[in-house]
Design an enzyme around this catalytic site. Structure first.
Site, PDB file in Angstrom:
ATOM      1  N   GLN A 188       0.816  -1.218   0.000  1.00 33.63           N
ATOM      2  CA  GLN A 188       0.000   0.000   0.000  1.00 33.63           C
ATOM      3  C   GLN A 188       0.852   1.272   0.000  1.00 33.63           C
ATOM      4  O   GLN A 188       0.342   2.367  -0.196  1.00 33.63           O
ATOM      5  CB  GLN A 188      -0.939   0.026   1.214  1.00 33.63           C
ATOM      6  CG  GLN A 188      -2.036  -1.023   1.174  1.00 33.63           C
ATOM      7  CD  GLN A 188      -3.082  -0.753   0.100  1.00 33.63           C
ATOM      8  OE1 GLN A 188      -3.308   0.386  -0.315  1.00 33.63           O
ATOM      9  NE2 GLN A 188      -3.740  -1.804  -0.375  1.00 33.63           N
ATOM     10  N   HIS A 210      -0.295  -3.859  -9.343  1.00 27.98           N
ATOM     11  CA  HIS A 210      -1.674  -3.408  -9.601  1.00 27.98           C
ATOM     12  C   HIS A 210      -2.194  -2.423  -8.563  1.00 27.98           C
ATOM     13  O   HIS A 210      -3.263  -1.832  -8.737  1.00 27.98           O
ATOM     14  CB  HIS A 210      -2.621  -4.597  -9.771  1.00 27.98           C
ATOM     15  CG  HIS A 210      -3.046  -5.300  -8.517  1.00 27.98           C
ATOM     16  ND1 HIS A 210      -4.205  -4.994  -7.860  1.00 27.98           N
ATOM     17  CD2 HIS A 210      -2.476  -6.304  -7.822  1.00 27.98           C
ATOM     18  CE1 HIS A 210      -4.332  -5.804  -6.815  1.00 27.98           C
ATOM     19  NE2 HIS A 210      -3.293  -6.602  -6.757  1.00 27.98           N
ATOM     20  N   CYS A 334     -14.969  -9.355   4.895  1.00 27.03           N
ATOM     21  CA  CYS A 334     -16.191  -9.679   5.638  1.00 27.03           C
ATOM     22  C   CYS A 334     -16.921  -8.400   6.000  1.00 27.03           C
ATOM     23  O   CYS A 334     -16.317  -7.458   6.487  1.00 27.03           O
ATOM     24  CB  CYS A 334     -15.862 -10.406   6.926  1.00 27.03           C
ATOM     25  SG  CYS A 334     -14.624 -11.675   6.696  1.00 27.03           S
TER      26      CYS A 334
HETATM   27  C1  PLP Z   1      -3.236  -6.118  -2.173  1.00 29.86           C
HETATM   28  C2  PLP Z   1      -2.338  -6.417  -1.026  1.00 29.86           C
HETATM   29  C3  PLP Z   1      -1.570  -7.598  -0.987  1.00 29.86           C
HETATM   30  C4  PLP Z   1      -1.685  -8.673  -2.032  1.00 29.86           C
HETATM   31  O1  PLP Z   1      -1.158  -8.292  -3.263  1.00 29.86           O
HETATM   32  P1  PLP Z   1      -1.618  -9.099  -4.588  1.00 29.86           P
HETATM   33  O2  PLP Z   1      -0.704  -8.600  -5.637  1.00 29.86           O
HETATM   34  O3  PLP Z   1      -3.039  -8.742  -4.810  1.00 29.86           O
HETATM   35  O4  PLP Z   1      -1.399 -10.552  -4.293  1.00 29.86           O
HETATM   36  C5  PLP Z   1      -0.719  -7.776   0.072  1.00 29.86           C
HETATM   37  N1  PLP Z   1      -0.603  -6.860   1.043  1.00 29.86           N
HETATM   38  C6  PLP Z   1      -1.303  -5.722   1.041  1.00 29.86           C
HETATM   39  C7  PLP Z   1      -1.121  -4.729   2.145  1.00 29.86           C
HETATM   40  C8  PLP Z   1      -2.210  -5.461   0.016  1.00 29.86           C
HETATM   41  O5  PLP Z   1      -2.916  -4.331   0.033  1.00 29.86           O
END
Ligand code: PLP
Length: 388
Positions: A188, A210, A334
């Protein structure tokens, strides 16, 4: 205001649209330069050149060497590789058998720690957080002092559900003092916070394209030279034997392009998103009866607003917003009274009754002040309707 005929996307913590510059950077590697980087021929070599250029771009942002960057299929794989890879290698070398993590981690870290406990016999220490969602460095120090058997510590840089930023450098310094590797899930944080790993003092860092205007299914793990590591995926000798599999060249090129983009616009975009976020938070707290901010007031990601709204269920609010053309989230998987409340809100001390009213609005590139005004107007009437 009639914006309902277009989508107002306020779920950037879940994923982002791929930026057009990123698509342009990727396209040649889907069309002409489609070679396998392991191949000897020219089209393969083209792919290798692009791959190594992407690795250099990422390493430069981290302030480190390219061979410390391992490409993965995303954030979840990077988190798994870090926890499993370091914990198993450290145990093999030293017998260290404990993982320290925090109560507010993404499930890619938390469930991996529990899998290492349940299937591999590790001990897991889960650190609590304060009411704003911050791990107290003194708690980590105490846990390290009390347990001489720690294989790895993993604490996220910024939280996906409530936006709280952790004092990573301070936490990592405690691990340094005990010579314990420190991993941070920075998924993040990319594009929002400083990523120079020597300043952060981290040994491993996860990212996912992404979440910063790159494509889905690609990420990276930074792994400091000398950190004990066992590969999660074995096979060919890709990524210097640390992650087998033909590299996702278009995805990796796109990720590097997206990283360069968000880094270049970071100060300006943070300032813009902070102003929008503060307007949004102020408007919700003022206009929506029973709304309360979750997470930190100041140590908070730009563009991240999260609330609990007393007496309503998130599901109703999200459906109402969706019908008004607004994409938002409860902040966790959830959200109905029948399900377990979010482990993050629980760790912050939010009661199960209040936690079902969790709402997360996360801003990004194309959000405008008009979007915020529209969402405030809609949200106020949706909540009033649900109460009435
Ligand atoms: C989205 C997210 C992930 C997982 O990443 P992906 O590429 O979707 O597997 C892991 N940690 C945090 C804090 C995320 O926001």
């Amino acid at each position: 205001m009639s914006l309902a005929n277009r989508l107002i996307y306020m779920d950037h913590a879940a994923t982002t649209a791929v930026h057009s510059d990123v698509i342009a950077a990727m396209t040649p590697f889907l069309t002409q330069a489609y070679g396998n980087p392991s191949s000897i021929h020219a089209v393969g070599r083209q792919a290798t050149v692009a791959l190594e250029q992407a690795r250099r771009t990422i390493a430069a942002t981290l302030g480190r060497q390219p061979d410390e960057v391992i490409f993965t299929s995303g954030g979840s794989e990077a988190d798994n590789a870090a926890l499993r890879g370091i914990a198993l290698a450290r145990r093999a070398a030293t017998g260290a058998n404990r993982i320290i993590t925090s109560a507010i981690e993404h499930s890619a870290v938390l469930h991996t720690a529990y899998a290492l406990r349940d299937h591999f016999g590790f001990q897991v220490t889960v650190l609590p957080v304060d009411p704003e969602g911050r791990v107290r460095p003194s708690d980590l120090d105490e846990a390290l002092r009390a347990n001489p058997d720690v294989a790895v510590v993993s604490i996220m840089y910024a939280n996906n559900e409530v936006g709280t930023i952790q004092p990573i450098a301070e936490l990592a310094a405690h691990c340094r003092a005990y010579a314990v590797p420190f991993h941070t899930d920075a998924v993040q944080a990319v594009g929002k916070l400083e990523l120079r790993v020597d300043d952060l003092q981290v040994d491993a860092l996860s990212a996912s394209a992404h979440k910063f205007y790159g494509p889905k299914g690609v990420g990276f793990l930074y792994l400091r030279k000398g950190t004990p590591f066992m590969p999660l995926i074995t096979g060919g000798s890709h990524e210097r034997g640390r992650r087998a599999g033909t590299e996702n060249v278009p995805g990796i090129v796109g990720m590097a392009s997206a990283l360069a983009l968000v880094e270049s616009e970071r100060p300006r975009e943070n300032e813009r998103l902070e102003a929008l976020r503060d307007h949004l938070i102020g408007g919700v707290l003022e206009g929506v009866d029973g709304a309360r901010l979750t997470g930190a007031k100041t140590q908070r990601l730009a563009g991240h607003a999260s609330f609990v709204i007393a007496g309503v269920e998130a599901q109703g609010v999200l459906i109402g917003l969706d019908m008004a053309g607004v994409a938002a989230s409860s902040g966790s998987a959830c959200m109905s009274a029948a399900q377990r409340p979010s482990h993050v809100l629980e760790a912050l001390g939010v009661g199960p009754h209040e936690a079902v009213g969790g709402l997360r609005l996360t801003l990004g590139h194309n959000n405008t002040p008009d979007d915020v005004a529209y969402v405030l107007e809609q949200l106020t009437s949706i909540v009033a309707r649900l109460r009435g």
